[in-house]
Design an enzyme around this catalytic site. Structure first.
Site, PDB file in Angstrom:
ATOM      1  N   LYS A  36     -21.690 -41.018 -15.966  1.00 21.15           N
ATOM      2  CA  LYS A  36     -20.955 -40.740 -14.728  1.00 21.15           C
ATOM      3  C   LYS A  36     -21.205 -39.295 -14.298  1.00 21.15           C
ATOM      4  O   LYS A  36     -21.214 -38.394 -15.146  1.00 21.15           O
ATOM      5  CB  LYS A  36     -19.461 -40.962 -14.997  1.00 21.15           C
ATOM      6  CG  LYS A  36     -18.551 -40.927 -13.780  1.00 21.15           C
ATOM      7  CD  LYS A  36     -17.092 -41.193 -14.207  1.00 21.15           C
ATOM      8  CE  LYS A  36     -16.180 -41.377 -13.015  1.00 21.15           C
ATOM      9  NZ  LYS A  36     -14.801 -41.727 -13.435  1.00 21.15           N
ATOM     10  N   SER A 113     -13.230 -45.021 -10.599  1.00 20.65           N
ATOM     11  CA  SER A 113     -14.283 -44.166 -10.094  1.00 20.65           C
ATOM     12  C   SER A 113     -15.546 -44.206 -10.950  1.00 20.65           C
ATOM     13  O   SER A 113     -16.529 -43.603 -10.581  1.00 20.65           O
ATOM     14  CB  SER A 113     -13.762 -42.734 -10.005  1.00 20.65           C
ATOM     15  OG  SER A 113     -13.437 -42.267 -11.309  1.00 20.65           O
ATOM     16  N   SER A 137      -9.807 -45.409 -14.150  1.00 18.13           N
ATOM     17  CA  SER A 137     -11.189 -45.430 -13.656  1.00 18.13           C
ATOM     18  C   SER A 137     -12.211 -46.056 -14.591  1.00 18.13           C
ATOM     19  O   SER A 137     -13.349 -46.284 -14.198  1.00 18.13           O
ATOM     20  CB  SER A 137     -11.628 -44.009 -13.269  1.00 18.13           C
ATOM     21  OG  SER A 137     -11.027 -43.647 -12.044  1.00 18.13           O
TER      22      SER A 137
END
Lengths: 398, 398
Positions: A36, A113, A137
């Site tokens: 990420k 996310s 997330s």
């Protein structure tokens, strides 16, 4: 000029981008990581889902601690994957880079996310997603895309080299396609705190408001799933516990998250008007108006909630649907997405408030779309929690 | 586990990988570069088409000079593109990463050694290919894939940060989709030597052995192309010049290239038995047996050839087919590929021996497959040569 790769999923890609250390018996040898875009990757700037932020960021001198652990166990980095801006969303929508696909639900949102790593895994581009879970997330994209996800106990994994959103709740988390790999990844990632790990309780619990926050399809799938597990003999009948008023809980959580997010990024946001997508900009705008008195009140409220949750959960694993619904349609209105977001966050923020580890196991389904079964355990029961979820999965597969 | 991108074309990709400097009026603002994996890109190791070499290479501290010039003019780097191992081939076949596609000739070889950048351009992934041309490695993929290519005058562009193959012949080169962009790129790349640039001669030449080295289809396309340009009034009737015995010329060139390639990479090759693909390994093996006496003889022969070529070409632009054929089929036998390679190199090595700039312009065609028209001009006529080729193209398009 078309692109050589899907930029809604990836920002940088390599073959590999970073080689795993070549110790032949590395526990993660042969595995591939989608990182990420909040973690430091040596030589690359952190982009945090915003191209303006990326342009101003300097290359990182070394890997984030959580990444170094995986690479040190032999896993290679495939690339740096997209995230909702500053991880301040759970939809998986990015105004700059586009919305990553959800390969399991055509036309569905990927969930955020940790949207890029989740899509990368579901597309077969990588086997491990290194993400974060502040308010859900990891669990939301895992639930929407049929993946295994673990939000680690708050503080159990070093956040060195990880861009903060709300440090009181930010945790390292991982996504995989199988419980076996999630277990290995978690063992590697939690190595530093292995001595703290506790056994999973043998008792289970559910809480009515956490079930009713889900839509009818998710409720039915959850109840059916629990029945199957009970009948198979792997799940003792869950006890019903009280978790308090979710609305109040979520309001206090949201205030503290907003206040901390503004502390982390407010200066940058203020200095770059127009740089954020509309939804994230609105969230930061609200965050800019949280007062110190509101923060003090909300922190006190959360401390009380946390103590009450510790008492209510003691000796039990809490079961719930990981999200309030399966992946919303990407054509859904802003109001619909917001409603799903609020319902889901009121369910996921409980683990964040308690600092608890939480697993999302891809064991449920609504009309063909995946839905995660959520398990929330005592602090430092991470590995045991994955083990329990793996046993559930093995039973359902048999 | 499928890949997120075509690893026969790319090694590392970004969105972008390196941003162009943001001066608003940069001459290359908005353009995107595919960098051949022989150039230093800050923060990345040079891979040279070999995964073992890559694993042992350290990240480069700064961009190669030729790359810095393009980035400084506003172009962004899309990624690092594949090359034949150590650039020691012109086929575009790589035993480790696979053979890049040739989007213009389904089933055809891409041409090397600037194979990755060429495929990247033909696929629409980038607008500028930054490559090298030692013996034809810009002109061959340009010819096979219908691209514009310029091999720059030897020594006119800094090779700082570029992995050598045979320094007596190694040049920086560029690929583009249009002559207008090739002109802008070359102006940026040649800025340091702009004052040396000379006008293109108004006279043209052909040499019979350079035409007869091509296959029948390429010969016919070349003769037809020249007829069209003559009838359109942009090409004065070419004069026929002598260029000597191509076989002797090519033999001497090959000896010096091999000797220098062994000087550059022999120690590494010897230390890594089995690390190279069979064809490149065989070439290095032959190179390892070049004796100092053979080198001295071959260098003397090339110096004499060069003087003779200077005299024969004086005041003229030499026209020839860029390659002996259109792209060979990727299913062709090793013998067939070798034959095409030898015929093409006997044509392309002439510019390498003279240190001349050479353009490949995508103006010819054989049975629907592209074939480059080659233009070789006096040293430091690079920009003027592109201009002449652009006029040819404009005439043929009208």
């Amino acid at each position: 000029m078309t692109g050589p790769f899907d930029t809604s999923v990836w920002r940088v890609l390599g073959n590999p981008l970073v080689s795993g250390t070549t110790e032949p018996h590395g526990r993660l040898a042969g595995e591939t990581i989608a990182v990420k875009d909040l973690y430091a990757v040596a030589g690359f700037a952190i982009g945090a889902g915003n191209p303006q932020y990326l342009r101003e960021a300097a290359p990182e001198p070394s890997h984030a601690a959580a990444l170094a652990a995986l690479v040190g166990a032999g896993a290679s980095v495939v690339g740096i994957a997209q995230t909702d801006e500053f991880a301040y969303s759970v939809a998986g929508v990015n105004a700059h880079y586009g919305t990553a696909p959800n390969p399991r639900v055509p036309g569905g949102l990927p969930g955020g996310s940790t949207s890029g790593p989740a899509a990368a895994l579901a597309l077969g581009h990588a086997s491990i997603g290194l993400g974060t879970d502040t308010a859900g997330s990891i669990r939301v994209p895992a639930s929407y895309q049929g993946l295994w996800g673990l939000r680690s106990t708050h503080g159990a994994v070093s956040r060195a080299g990880l861009l903060p959103l709300a440090p009181s709740f930010d945790t390292v988390g991982w996504l995989t396609g199988t419980p076996e790999l999630l277990q290995r990844v978690a063992e590697v990632g939690l190595r530093a705190t292995a001595s703290l790990q506790v056994e999973a309780p043998a008792r289970f619990a559910v809480a009515v408001p956490l079930i009713f926050a889900a839509d009818e399809g998710a409720q039915a799938a959850f109840v059916d799933g629990l029945s199957l597990l009970e009948r198979a003999g792997v799940l003792p009948a869950p006890e019903i516990i009280e978790v308090g008023d979710l609305t109040a809980l979520f309001a206090a959580f949201r205030t503290v998250q907003a206040g901390e997010a503004w502390s982390a990024h407010g200066a940058w946001v203020r200095a770059h008007p127009g740089a954020l997508g509309a939804d994230v900009a609105a969230r930061f705008d609200a965050a800019s108006r949280v007062t110190p008195f509101q923060m003090t009140d909300a922190r006190a409220s959360l401390a009380a909630h946390r103590a009450a949750l510790d008492a209510a959960l003691e000796g039990r694993i809490l079961l719930l649907p990981s999200t309030s619904s399966t992946a919303p349609d990407r054509g859904a209105s802003a109001a619909e997405v917001d409603a799903a977001r609020a319902a889901t966050l009121s369910m996921t923020c409980l683990a964040a408030i308690g600092g608890y580890p939480a697993v999302s196991a891809p064991l449920l389904e609504v009309a063909g779309a995946p839905l995660g079964l959520g398990l929330v355990g005592p602090r430092h029961s991470d590995l045991a929690l994955v083990d329990v979820a793996a046993r559930f999965a093995a039973t359902l597969a048999a």
